[in-house]
Design an enzyme around this catalytic site. Sequence first.
Site, mmCIF file in Angstrom:
data_model
loop_
_atom_site.group_PDB
_atom_site.id
_atom_site.type_symbol
_atom_site.label_atom_id
_atom_site.label_comp_id
_atom_site.label_asym_id
_atom_site.label_seq_id
_atom_site.Cartn_x
_atom_site.Cartn_y
_atom_site.Cartn_z
ATOM 1 N N ARG A 1 7.899 -10.672 2.863
ATOM 2 C CA ARG A 1 9.254 -10.274 2.494
ATOM 3 C C ARG A 1 9.323 -8.944 1.754
ATOM 4 O O ARG A 1 10.113 -8.065 2.121
ATOM 5 C CB ARG A 1 9.906 -11.347 1.592
ATOM 6 C CG ARG A 1 10.457 -12.519 2.332
ATOM 7 C CD ARG A 1 10.297 -13.778 1.518
ATOM 8 N NE ARG A 1 8.894 -14.136 1.470
ATOM 9 C CZ ARG A 1 8.293 -14.872 2.396
ATOM 10 N NH1 ARG A 1 8.988 -15.372 3.364
ATOM 11 N NH2 ARG A 1 6.993 -15.127 2.339
ATOM 12 N N THR A 2 8.528 -8.794 0.722
ATOM 13 C CA THR A 2 8.670 -7.601 -0.117
ATOM 14 C C THR A 2 8.389 -6.345 0.711
ATOM 15 O O THR A 2 9.156 -5.388 0.712
ATOM 16 C CB THR A 2 7.724 -7.687 -1.336
ATOM 17 O OG1 THR A 2 7.993 -8.916 -2.010
ATOM 18 C CG2 THR A 2 7.936 -6.529 -2.289
ATOM 19 N N LYS B 1 -13.673 2.900 -0.971
ATOM 20 C CA LYS B 1 -14.790 3.805 -1.307
ATOM 21 C C LYS B 1 -15.015 3.874 -2.813
ATOM 22 O O LYS B 1 -15.825 4.656 -3.297
ATOM 23 C CB LYS B 1 -14.480 5.216 -0.809
ATOM 24 C CG LYS B 1 -14.207 5.315 0.670
ATOM 25 C CD LYS B 1 -13.891 6.767 1.010
ATOM 26 C CE LYS B 1 -13.416 6.895 2.436
ATOM 27 N NZ LYS B 1 -12.910 8.248 2.709
ATOM 28 N N ARG C 1 2.176 -3.098 -4.496
ATOM 29 C CA ARG C 1 1.806 -4.469 -4.897
ATOM 30 C C ARG C 1 0.303 -4.457 -5.175
ATOM 31 O O ARG C 1 -0.469 -3.938 -4.383
ATOM 32 C CB ARG C 1 2.130 -5.475 -3.806
ATOM 33 C CG ARG C 1 1.507 -6.836 -4.091
ATOM 34 C CD ARG C 1 2.001 -7.909 -3.199
ATOM 35 N NE ARG C 1 3.376 -8.274 -3.532
ATOM 36 C CZ ARG C 1 4.053 -9.250 -2.933
ATOM 37 N NH1 ARG C 1 3.491 -9.954 -1.966
ATOM 38 N NH2 ARG C 1 5.288 -9.533 -3.282
ATOM 39 N N HIS D 1 7.524 -9.164 -11.158
ATOM 40 C CA HIS D 1 8.000 -8.872 -9.800
ATOM 41 C C HIS D 1 9.507 -8.576 -9.917
ATOM 42 O O HIS D 1 10.340 -9.360 -9.484
ATOM 43 C CB HIS D 1 7.730 -10.097 -8.915
ATOM 44 C CG HIS D 1 7.813 -9.852 -7.450
ATOM 45 N ND1 HIS D 1 8.338 -8.693 -6.902
ATOM 46 C CD2 HIS D 1 7.438 -10.630 -6.390
ATOM 47 C CE1 HIS D 1 8.279 -8.784 -5.582
ATOM 48 N NE2 HIS D 1 7.733 -9.934 -5.256
#
Length: 326
Positions: A71-72, A101, A122, A150
């Site tokens: 969703r996000t 890396k 995120r 959030h």
Amino acid sequence: MTKETRHLISMDDVDLAFIYLAFRIAKYYMGIIEGTASWLALGWYTFRRIVNCLPLAGKIIASVFYEPSTRTRFSFEAAAWLLGGMVIGTENAKEFSSAAKGETTKDSTKVTSGYVKAIVMRHFKEGSAKEARKVSRVPIINGGDGTGEHPTQTLLDLFTIWIKFGRIDGLTIAMIGDIKHGRTIHSLAKGLCLFENIRMIFVSSKQLAMEGDLRDYLQSHNANFEEYENLREAPLDDIDVFYVTRVQKERFPDQNEYELVKDHCIVSIGIVALIKKEAIIMHPLPRVNEIPEEIDDDPRAVYFDQARYGLYVRMAILDILLNHLF
Ligand code: NCD
């Protein structure tokens, strides 16, 4: 003079004026996308699209996800495209960015922020969005930082409550499931402190109960809250909003611990039979088994509307932050 860069890392970054501005803009976009807006509003949006002057025209945003998302990420990316912007990024920054890396998130952010107008991020580590903010030239939008916060989810959660009840003040809101690890609950509880006369009810197993930080926050904001260990002990009759969450399996170092608590707070058909006719049942999704599918057809189950509204709220957030509307 250059305008100040506004980030969205935590619910502490917004106030009521920001929230209600986001609601109004989100409602406008909802009307456009769902075809319920006035002819005037539709005409204005179409005209802006034709002459390429939508709010994000010519702007690129980066969508950088170190943790899984449906969703996000999709709603932010769709929001950017719908506003005339463009998107670069990766859905698996752990493997497909220089993180693989050994580059630090700080360095990656510093570099990426030179290419785009905003970064939606995120991350698996709490506090990472806050770190990124320190080095970014453009707004950082926290799409979830580990067990931290959030905030864009909370804005869409609050928008859903506002659409369904016409208000947020005065409501009794239960937050159920994983209070300890659930970043959506952390942000929602903080966000609710901005409103008047809110009664918060937390329901979770003892192991997943609220931790000190959030408790201190609520106490210092004079929040009215209660805690229960079982749904049947909670004052179900008084609750307007049931905000159900999944137990956050990925946060348990020991999966046996997860097994012990995973079925503790199930909103079963038996529980739903006891709740008010006017109550609503929300969930940030994804759900596992905490709400059986049979409940989806109950008019009080609004979680799929809630997920859909995420698009409009994220359009509003991008519009506000990138166009300095606030
Ligand atoms: C939530 C999250 O990522 O914190 N999902 C979402 O963004 N809708 C909730 C969860 O994963 O349980």
